[in-house]
Scaffold this motif. Structure first.
Motif, PDB file in Angstrom:
ATOM      1  N   ALA A  53     -47.634 -70.006 -22.764  1.00 40.64           N
ATOM      2  CA  ALA A  53     -48.332 -69.789 -24.037  1.00 40.64           C
ATOM      3  C   ALA A  53     -47.617 -70.454 -25.207  1.00 40.64           C
ATOM      4  CB  ALA A  53     -48.471 -68.286 -24.300  1.00 40.64           C
ATOM      5  N   GLN A  94     -51.859 -74.541 -27.618  1.00 38.00           N
ATOM      6  CA  GLN A  94     -52.022 -73.130 -27.998  1.00 38.00           C
ATOM      7  C   GLN A  94     -53.448 -72.820 -28.435  1.00 38.00           C
ATOM      8  OE1 GLN A  94     -48.750 -72.213 -30.729  1.00 38.00           O
ATOM      9  NE2 GLN A  94     -47.837 -71.008 -29.092  1.00 38.00           N
ATOM     10  N   ALA A  95     -54.184 -73.849 -28.850  1.00 33.79           N
ATOM     11  CA  ALA A  95     -55.572 -73.628 -29.245  1.00 33.79           C
ATOM     12  C   ALA A  95     -56.504 -73.681 -28.038  1.00 33.79           C
ATOM     13  CB  ALA A  95     -55.992 -74.650 -30.286  1.00 33.79           C
ATOM     14  N   LEU A 145     -55.806 -71.812 -25.178  1.00 37.10           N
ATOM     15  CA  LEU A 145     -55.506 -70.720 -24.260  1.00 37.10           C
ATOM     16  C   LEU A 145     -55.654 -69.357 -24.928  1.00 37.10           C
ATOM     17  CD1 LEU A 145     -52.393 -69.423 -24.872  1.00 37.10           C
ATOM     18  CD2 LEU A 145     -51.760 -71.684 -24.078  1.00 37.10           C
ATOM     19  N   PHE A 191     -44.785 -69.376 -26.560  1.00 36.78           N
ATOM     20  CA  PHE A 191     -44.035 -68.429 -27.383  1.00 36.78           C
ATOM     21  C   PHE A 191     -42.534 -68.547 -27.103  1.00 36.78           C
ATOM     22  CE2 PHE A 191     -47.943 -65.509 -26.834  1.00 36.78           C
ATOM     23  CZ  PHE A 191     -48.623 -66.223 -27.801  1.00 36.78           C
ATOM     24  N   LEU A 234     -59.758 -67.408 -33.780  1.00 36.39           N
ATOM     25  CA  LEU A 234     -59.598 -68.256 -32.597  1.00 36.39           C
ATOM     26  C   LEU A 234     -60.787 -69.195 -32.420  1.00 36.39           C
ATOM     27  CD1 LEU A 234     -58.289 -65.365 -30.320  1.00 36.39           C
ATOM     28  CD2 LEU A 234     -56.926 -67.033 -31.554  1.00 36.39           C
ATOM     29  N   ASP A 239     -52.968 -79.738 -28.992  1.00 42.03           N
ATOM     30  CA  ASP A 239     -52.524 -78.412 -29.409  1.00 42.03           C
ATOM     31  C   ASP A 239     -52.858 -77.412 -28.298  1.00 42.03           C
ATOM     32  OD1 ASP A 239     -51.874 -76.080 -30.645  1.00 42.03           O
ATOM     33  OD2 ASP A 239     -53.414 -76.175 -32.192  1.00 42.03           O
ATOM     34  N   ARG A 299     -62.093 -70.378 -24.441  1.00 40.11           N
ATOM     35  CA  ARG A 299     -60.897 -71.204 -24.268  1.00 40.11           C
ATOM     36  C   ARG A 299     -60.654 -71.378 -22.784  1.00 40.11           C
ATOM     37  NH1 ARG A 299     -56.456 -69.958 -28.945  1.00 40.11           N
ATOM     38  NH2 ARG A 299     -57.729 -70.759 -30.628  1.00 40.11           N
TER      39      ARG A 299
END
Lengths: 217, 196
Positions: free
Chosen positions: B51, B70-71, B73, B53, B99, B68, B141
């Protein structure tokens, strides 16, 4: 843009609805400026000299005391992770949270400073300037406060850490703000307050977002 | 089919301890990858690394044509990401904006239509988990990262979850799930972190 506006609205609603969230700093501020004249006694010259600086100290501490929860809840309940997954940059979402905090906590506090200034013997014609200066000063406090709140988000009882981190950045707005409130060099002091507010609004979200990314690990 | 996500020789360290090393796998559209392992084997950490993080100690992640990732998932962690004072409906609405998606039928699909106006704090643990599942539907997503997704769910809820995962796979989505017990959906691959 949608994500940023949605975050702003949600945070403003949460601060407003969350009871103590918005009202506690306001109560703190009003309490301080109402008690100050009682504690200092009826000496008018003393009150006129000490009142405006005191009001600024009260405003700074009222904001400081409410910063702790700003990001802590988001970190604990998993909302921060969702903010990281947005296409909107985290910096912008942090700015939105800061703006909501300013609107819900800062604006009522600045407006309350109007009547408060009267109890502190400020001349009536100076009150609009005092309110305007507090609007700017509170933006500066909150900009700096975002960083402290983000760094301390993972720390239980992080209030002390926030105070240590943030208080040095509260010093310039307090200096210029008290100068406005006392009626000395109002123009330049307001301009410098505006500078502090801009600095806080621009640097604050970037530094806070960097700290929050580390917190999410 | 081309891999949506390629993980190569990934090592993850937490608090000075090496959780696993040299983990490599590919995930293609339609895959369900089960992540198994004892408590503390690094299932959550692996999902958090994917992810974005957490930074891996070594190794690389490659997402297909994604600037990107993260956009692209969804992450469903131990925390549901709920605010007690906010209604179920407002949560889904917010997620759809945050989101980028469409909230219209998400609550219906997780069986929370009648609870839409209730604040999250009065939802039961299973209902709160269902609300968190609604997030997966509120914004489309391709990659779902699910950490113990069935935690707190009853038999109906588990069936619902299986249905959502199946539907997502049919649409070409990828699911990575840390699990203790298998769900109804047949995994295309199982990663056992304890063995690695």
């Amino acid at each position: 843009m949608n994500a940023i506006i949605a975050t702003f609205r949600r945070d403003a609603a949460l601060l407003w609805a969350g009871g103590g969230g918005a009202l506690a700093p306001l109560g703190y501020f009003i309490g301080a400026v109402v008690l100050a004249p009682l504690a200092m006694g009826p000496d008018r010259t003393l009150l006129t000299a000490a009142g405006p600086p005191l009001a600024w100290v009260a405003a700074a501490l009222a904001v400081l005391a409410s910063l702790e929860k700003l990001f802590q809840a988001d970190l604990e309940d998993g909302s921060l992770e969702q903010m990281l997954l947005s296409e909107a940059p985290l910096e912008a979402l942090v700015f939105a949270k800061g703006a909501a905090f300013w609107l819900v906590v800062g604006v009522p506090l600045a407006l309350a400073a109007g009547p408060a200034a009267i109890t502190l013997q400020a001349p009536l014609e100076r009150i609009p300037v005092i309110v305007a200066s507090l609007l700017l000063g509170l933006a500066a406090f909150i900009g700096a406060g975002l960083v402290g709140a983000a760094v301390a988000a993972g720390v239980k009882r992080g209030g002390v850490l926030i105070a240590l981190l943030v208080l040095p950045f509260f010093a310039p707005p307090v200096i210029f703000g008290a100068s406005v409130a006392s009626g000395q060099d109002v123009g330049p002091a307001l301009a410098l307050l505006g500078g502090c507010a801009l600095f806080g609004c621009v640097i604050g979200p970037f530094a806070a977002a960097a700290a929050l990314r580390l917190q999410a690990e | 089919m081309a891999a949506f996500l390629s993980v190569s020789s990934l090592s993850v360290r937490r608090g000075g301890r090496l959780l696993f090393e040299g983990l490599s796998f590919d995930a293609a559209p339609g895959d369900l990858i089960e992540i198994r392992g004892a408590n503390g084997a690094g299932k959550t950490s692996l999902l958090r690394v994917i992810a974005g993080f957490l930074r891996p100690a070594r190794g690389a992640l490659q997402f297909k044509d994604r600037a990107d990732p993260q956009a692209a998932l969804h992450f469903l962690g131990h925390q549901n990401g709920l605010k007690g004072a906010v209604s179920a409906h407002a949560h889904v609405d917010y997620w759809a904006r945050l989101l980028r998606g469409d909230a219209s039928d998400a609550l219906d699909r997780v069986g929370l239509r009648t609870q839409a106006e209730l604040p999250a704090r009065v939802l039961s643990q299973g209902q709160a988990r269902r609300l968190a599942l609604a997030r997966l539907l509120a914004a489309p997503r391709p990659l779902w990262l699910l950490d113990e997704p069935a935690a707190g769910l009853d038999a109906d809820g588990r069936e619902l979850l299986t249905g959502l995962i199946d539907a997502h796979r049919r649409n070409g989505g990828v699911v990575l799930a840390a699990l203790h017990e298998s769900l109804g959906s047949a995994p295309s691959q199982t990663l056992d972190l304890s063995a690695a």
